[in-house]
Design a protein around this motif. Structure first.
Motif, PDB file in Angstrom:
ATOM      1  N   ASP A 187     -37.864 127.995 -39.383  1.00  0.00           N
ATOM      2  CA  ASP A 187     -39.267 128.732 -39.855  1.00  0.00           C
ATOM      3  C   ASP A 187     -39.456 129.713 -40.317  1.00  0.00           C
ATOM      4  O   ASP A 187     -38.879 130.697 -40.043  1.00  0.00           O
ATOM      5  CB  ASP A 187     -40.147 128.425 -38.378  1.00  0.00           C
ATOM      6  CG  ASP A 187     -39.893 127.298 -37.634  1.00  0.00           C
ATOM      7  OD1 ASP A 187     -39.878 126.047 -38.358  1.00  0.00           O
ATOM      8  OD2 ASP A 187     -40.131 127.043 -36.423  1.00  0.00           O
ATOM      9  N   VAL A 188     -40.459 129.708 -41.281  1.00  0.00           N
ATOM     10  CA  VAL A 188     -41.152 130.915 -41.696  1.00  0.00           C
ATOM     11  C   VAL A 188     -42.521 131.105 -41.150  1.00  0.00           C
ATOM     12  O   VAL A 188     -43.286 130.371 -41.557  1.00  0.00           O
ATOM     13  CB  VAL A 188     -41.339 130.653 -43.358  1.00  0.00           C
ATOM     14  CG1 VAL A 188     -41.857 132.052 -44.026  1.00  0.00           C
ATOM     15  CG2 VAL A 188     -39.874 130.587 -44.025  1.00  0.00           C
ATOM     16  N   ASN A 189     -42.585 132.113 -40.333  1.00  0.00           N
ATOM     17  CA  ASN A 189     -43.696 132.293 -39.306  1.00  0.00           C
ATOM     18  C   ASN A 189     -44.892 133.135 -40.320  1.00  0.00           C
ATOM     19  O   ASN A 189     -44.618 133.782 -41.004  1.00  0.00           O
ATOM     20  CB  ASN A 189     -43.519 132.893 -38.223  1.00  0.00           C
ATOM     21  CG  ASN A 189     -42.703 131.942 -37.365  1.00  0.00           C
ATOM     22  OD1 ASN A 189     -43.120 130.922 -36.932  1.00  0.00           O
ATOM     23  ND2 ASN A 189     -41.592 132.489 -36.879  1.00  0.00           N
ATOM     24  N   THR A 204     -40.901 124.838 -40.514  1.00  0.00           N
ATOM     25  CA  THR A 204     -42.129 124.880 -40.844  1.00  0.00           C
ATOM     26  C   THR A 204     -42.401 126.203 -41.732  1.00  0.00           C
ATOM     27  O   THR A 204     -41.988 127.342 -41.412  1.00  0.00           O
ATOM     28  CB  THR A 204     -43.043 125.084 -39.667  1.00  0.00           C
ATOM     29  OG1 THR A 204     -42.940 123.647 -39.009  1.00  0.00           O
ATOM     30  CG2 THR A 204     -44.346 125.044 -39.941  1.00  0.00           C
ATOM     31  N   LEU A 205     -43.185 126.165 -42.751  1.00  0.00           N
ATOM     32  CA  LEU A 205     -43.381 127.449 -43.555  1.00  0.00           C
ATOM     33  C   LEU A 205     -44.917 127.623 -43.577  1.00  0.00           C
ATOM     34  O   LEU A 205     -45.699 126.954 -44.018  1.00  0.00           O
ATOM     35  CB  LEU A 205     -42.930 126.838 -45.165  1.00  0.00           C
ATOM     36  CG  LEU A 205     -43.531 127.947 -46.392  1.00  0.00           C
ATOM     37  CD1 LEU A 205     -43.033 129.398 -45.991  1.00  0.00           C
ATOM     38  CD2 LEU A 205     -43.262 127.360 -47.690  1.00  0.00           C
ATOM     39  N   ARG A 206     -45.013 128.801 -42.934  1.00  0.00           N
ATOM     40  CA  ARG A 206     -46.522 129.174 -42.770  1.00  0.00           C
ATOM     41  C   ARG A 206     -46.844 130.704 -43.297  1.00  0.00           C
ATOM     42  O   ARG A 206     -47.854 131.217 -43.043  1.00  0.00           O
ATOM     43  CB  ARG A 206     -46.835 129.116 -41.252  1.00  0.00           C
ATOM     44  CG  ARG A 206     -46.975 127.696 -40.548  1.00  0.00           C
ATOM     45  CD  ARG A 206     -47.585 127.848 -39.154  1.00  0.00           C
ATOM     46  NE  ARG A 206     -47.788 126.402 -38.741  1.00  0.00           N
ATOM     47  CZ  ARG A 206     -46.979 125.899 -37.708  1.00  0.00           C
ATOM     48  NH1 ARG A 206     -46.027 126.758 -37.372  1.00  0.00           N
ATOM     49  NH2 ARG A 206     -47.060 124.558 -37.343  1.00  0.00           N
ATOM     50  N   GLY A 207     -45.735 131.175 -43.883  1.00  0.00           N
ATOM     51  CA  GLY A 207     -45.944 132.592 -44.204  1.00  0.00           C
ATOM     52  C   GLY A 207     -46.264 132.507 -45.786  1.00  0.00           C
ATOM     53  O   GLY A 207     -46.544 131.405 -46.282  1.00  0.00           O
ATOM     54  N   LEU A 208     -46.030 133.530 -46.377  1.00  0.00           N
ATOM     55  CA  LEU A 208     -46.617 133.744 -47.655  1.00  0.00           C
ATOM     56  C   LEU A 208     -45.255 133.551 -48.736  1.00  0.00           C
ATOM     57  O   LEU A 208     -44.200 133.828 -48.219  1.00  0.00           O
ATOM     58  CB  LEU A 208     -47.039 134.974 -48.221  1.00  0.00           C
ATOM     59  CG  LEU A 208     -47.712 135.431 -49.587  1.00  0.00           C
ATOM     60  CD1 LEU A 208     -48.483 136.726 -49.811  1.00  0.00           C
ATOM     61  CD2 LEU A 208     -46.319 135.911 -50.380  1.00  0.00           C
ATOM     62  N   GLU A 266     -47.144 124.486 -44.713  1.00  0.00           N
ATOM     63  CA  GLU A 266     -48.572 124.984 -44.391  1.00  0.00           C
ATOM     64  C   GLU A 266     -48.556 126.428 -44.688  1.00  0.00           C
ATOM     65  O   GLU A 266     -48.718 127.267 -43.835  1.00  0.00           O
ATOM     66  CB  GLU A 266     -48.772 124.991 -42.856  1.00  0.00           C
ATOM     67  CG  GLU A 266     -48.508 123.438 -42.591  1.00  0.00           C
ATOM     68  CD  GLU A 266     -48.621 123.161 -40.941  1.00  0.00           C
ATOM     69  OE1 GLU A 266     -48.978 124.205 -40.509  1.00  0.00           O
ATOM     70  OE2 GLU A 266     -48.358 121.953 -40.588  1.00  0.00           O
ATOM     71  N   PRO A 267     -48.351 127.071 -46.051  1.00  0.00           N
ATOM     72  CA  PRO A 267     -48.228 128.634 -46.331  1.00  0.00           C
ATOM     73  C   PRO A 267     -49.731 129.099 -46.063  1.00  0.00           C
ATOM     74  O   PRO A 267     -50.722 128.564 -46.504  1.00  0.00           O
ATOM     75  CB  PRO A 267     -47.808 128.535 -47.555  1.00  0.00           C
ATOM     76  CG  PRO A 267     -48.295 127.260 -48.144  1.00  0.00           C
ATOM     77  CD  PRO A 267     -48.190 126.101 -47.109  1.00  0.00           C
ATOM     78  N   SER A 268     -49.672 130.476 -45.930  1.00  0.00           N
ATOM     79  CA  SER A 268     -50.982 131.293 -45.857  1.00  0.00           C
ATOM     80  C   SER A 268     -51.363 131.453 -47.333  1.00  0.00           C
ATOM     81  O   SER A 268     -52.481 131.508 -47.877  1.00  0.00           O
ATOM     82  CB  SER A 268     -50.667 132.588 -45.115  1.00  0.00           C
ATOM     83  OG  SER A 268     -49.539 133.196 -45.808  1.00  0.00           O
ATOM     84  N   GLN A 269     -50.117 131.766 -48.254  1.00  0.00           N
ATOM     85  CA  GLN A 269     -50.383 131.654 -49.694  1.00  0.00           C
ATOM     86  C   GLN A 269     -49.186 131.107 -50.330  1.00  0.00           C
ATOM     87  O   GLN A 269     -48.110 131.513 -49.921  1.00  0.00           O
ATOM     88  CB  GLN A 269     -50.919 133.177 -50.113  1.00  0.00           C
ATOM     89  CG  GLN A 269     -51.187 133.357 -51.646  1.00  0.00           C
ATOM     90  CD  GLN A 269     -51.401 134.755 -51.951  1.00  0.00           C
ATOM     91  OE1 GLN A 269     -50.679 135.214 -52.587  1.00  0.00           O
ATOM     92  NE2 GLN A 269     -52.453 135.219 -51.499  1.00  0.00           N
ATOM     93  N   LEU A 270     -49.495 130.657 -51.381  1.00  0.00           N
ATOM     94  CA  LEU A 270     -48.162 129.837 -52.240  1.00  0.00           C
ATOM     95  C   LEU A 270     -48.473 130.073 -53.644  1.00  0.00           C
ATOM     96  O   LEU A 270     -49.394 129.944 -54.017  1.00  0.00           O
ATOM     97  CB  LEU A 270     -48.178 128.338 -51.968  1.00  0.00           C
ATOM     98  CG  LEU A 270     -46.926 127.749 -52.305  1.00  0.00           C
ATOM     99  CD1 LEU A 270     -46.726 126.424 -51.502  1.00  0.00           C
ATOM    100  CD2 LEU A 270     -47.109 127.138 -53.933  1.00  0.00           C
ATOM    101  N   ARG A 271     -47.247 130.677 -54.206  1.00  0.00           N
ATOM    102  CA  ARG A 271     -47.341 130.937 -55.711  1.00  0.00           C
ATOM    103  C   ARG A 271     -45.932 130.426 -56.132  1.00  0.00           C
ATOM    104  O   ARG A 271     -44.961 130.836 -55.767  1.00  0.00           O
ATOM    105  CB  ARG A 271     -47.587 132.530 -55.882  1.00  0.00           C
ATOM    106  CG  ARG A 271     -47.698 133.047 -57.193  1.00  0.00           C
ATOM    107  CD  ARG A 271     -47.887 134.402 -57.155  1.00  0.00           C
ATOM    108  NE  ARG A 271     -48.309 134.925 -58.676  1.00  0.00           N
ATOM    109  CZ  ARG A 271     -48.260 136.204 -58.996  1.00  0.00           C
ATOM    110  NH1 ARG A 271     -48.875 137.108 -58.010  1.00  0.00           N
ATOM    111  NH2 ARG A 271     -48.520 136.602 -60.033  1.00  0.00           N
ATOM    112  N   ILE A 272     -46.309 129.925 -57.489  1.00  0.00           N
ATOM    113  CA  ILE A 272     -44.976 129.508 -58.135  1.00  0.00           C
ATOM    114  C   ILE A 272     -45.379 130.089 -59.717  1.00  0.00           C
ATOM    115  O   ILE A 272     -46.286 129.677 -60.415  1.00  0.00           O
ATOM    116  CB  ILE A 272     -44.952 127.848 -58.396  1.00  0.00           C
ATOM    117  CG1 ILE A 272     -44.680 127.353 -57.048  1.00  0.00           C
ATOM    118  CG2 ILE A 272     -43.781 127.398 -59.376  1.00  0.00           C
ATOM    119  CD1 ILE A 272     -44.662 125.798 -56.996  1.00  0.00           C
TER     120      ILE A 272
END
Length: 252
Positions: free
Chosen positions: A158-160, A176-180, A199-205
């Motif tokens: 998981d990425v917390n 689970t992906l919840r970090g940036l 479920e990321p807090s922020q996602l950028r591509i």
């Protein structure tokens, strides 16, 4: 007045190096001349197999050993054998300039056709090969931990919240992906972010980013999801992976 034939003449053949010795000169004189020529051409015939053409001369066992010792003492040369008998007109070399070496280069020799390369394995449909390295993380990322990698990142865990992943390639989380998360950090907008629960807090591509959805917009499905850039926006799609076949199995 014609020049006398040389004591030793070098000829390049497809079988290696042919050394033609004058059979009318005194053997010691021929041997000394051959030694001088081999020393002058040291390294030029690297790796050559050598055949010595002695013409009509009958070599004694001692003379053969002397020639073998001389040739094999030169780096990269190996005596393959002796030949004798009548020479062709082409072999009757005379009037050549002192020190001239008549050698057919490898580029001029007939080459065996190279075997056809095996066909590469075909990639799966809608996929592409990447030259970027991949970082495998076999643990969870806790709050405050940061990963910055010039390639793809694969997390078996998981990425917390409060953790961060920045990758020049794709980011895949088997958990689970919840970090940036920032994929395609070097500007690659064809990169993607995939997770079992996205479920990321922020996602950028690349240069396109999005924030976390409102609580009402959180997805409750259990299927893996993939985030990509479409028409300048980040969109989230259901993964084609069958959840029943997923590498991630969670105990309830």
């Amino acid at each position: 007045m014609a020049k006398e034939k040389e004591e030793a003449v070098f000829k390049g053949t497809r079988d290696g190096l042919l050394i033609i010795l004058d059979d009318r000169r005194e053997f010691r004189s021929v041997l000394d001349k051959l030694k001088a020529k081999l020393e002058a051409a040291r390294g030029f015939f690297q790796g050559a197999q050598v055949i010595v053409d002695v013409g009509g001369r009958r070599l004694s066992g001692k003379q053969k050993k002397a020639l073998e010792k001389l040739i094999n003492s030169q780096a990269g040369l190996k005596l393959k054998g002796f030949s004798s008998g009548e020479r062709t007109a082409a072999d009757q070399v005379s009037g050549e300039e002192e020190g001239r070496v008549d050698v057919t280069t490898a580029a001029e020799q007939p080459q065996e056709p190279a075997p056809a390369p095996e066909a590469p394995l075909s990639p799966w449909p809608h996929s592409k090969l990447s030259s970027l390295p991949t970082l495998f993380l076999t643990r969870n990322l806790r709050c405050g931990q940061r990963v910055n990698f010039a390639g793809h990142v694969l997390v078996l865990g998981d990425v917390n919240p409060g953790s961060e992943i920045v990758a020049e390639g794709n980011v895949t989380v088997l958990g689970t992906l919840r970090g940036l998360v920032h994929a395609g950090a070097a500007g690659d907008q064809e990169a993607f972010v995939a997770a079992y629960r996205l479920e990321p807090s922020q996602l950028r591509i690349g240069g396109v980013f999005t924030r976390a959805p409102d609580e009402d917009g959180l997805r409750t499905g259990r299927e893996p999801e993939v985030a990509r850039v479409r028409d300048g926006n980040v969109v989230i799609e259901k993964s084609a992976v069958n959840p029943a076949l997923s590498l991630v199995h969670r105990a309830e």
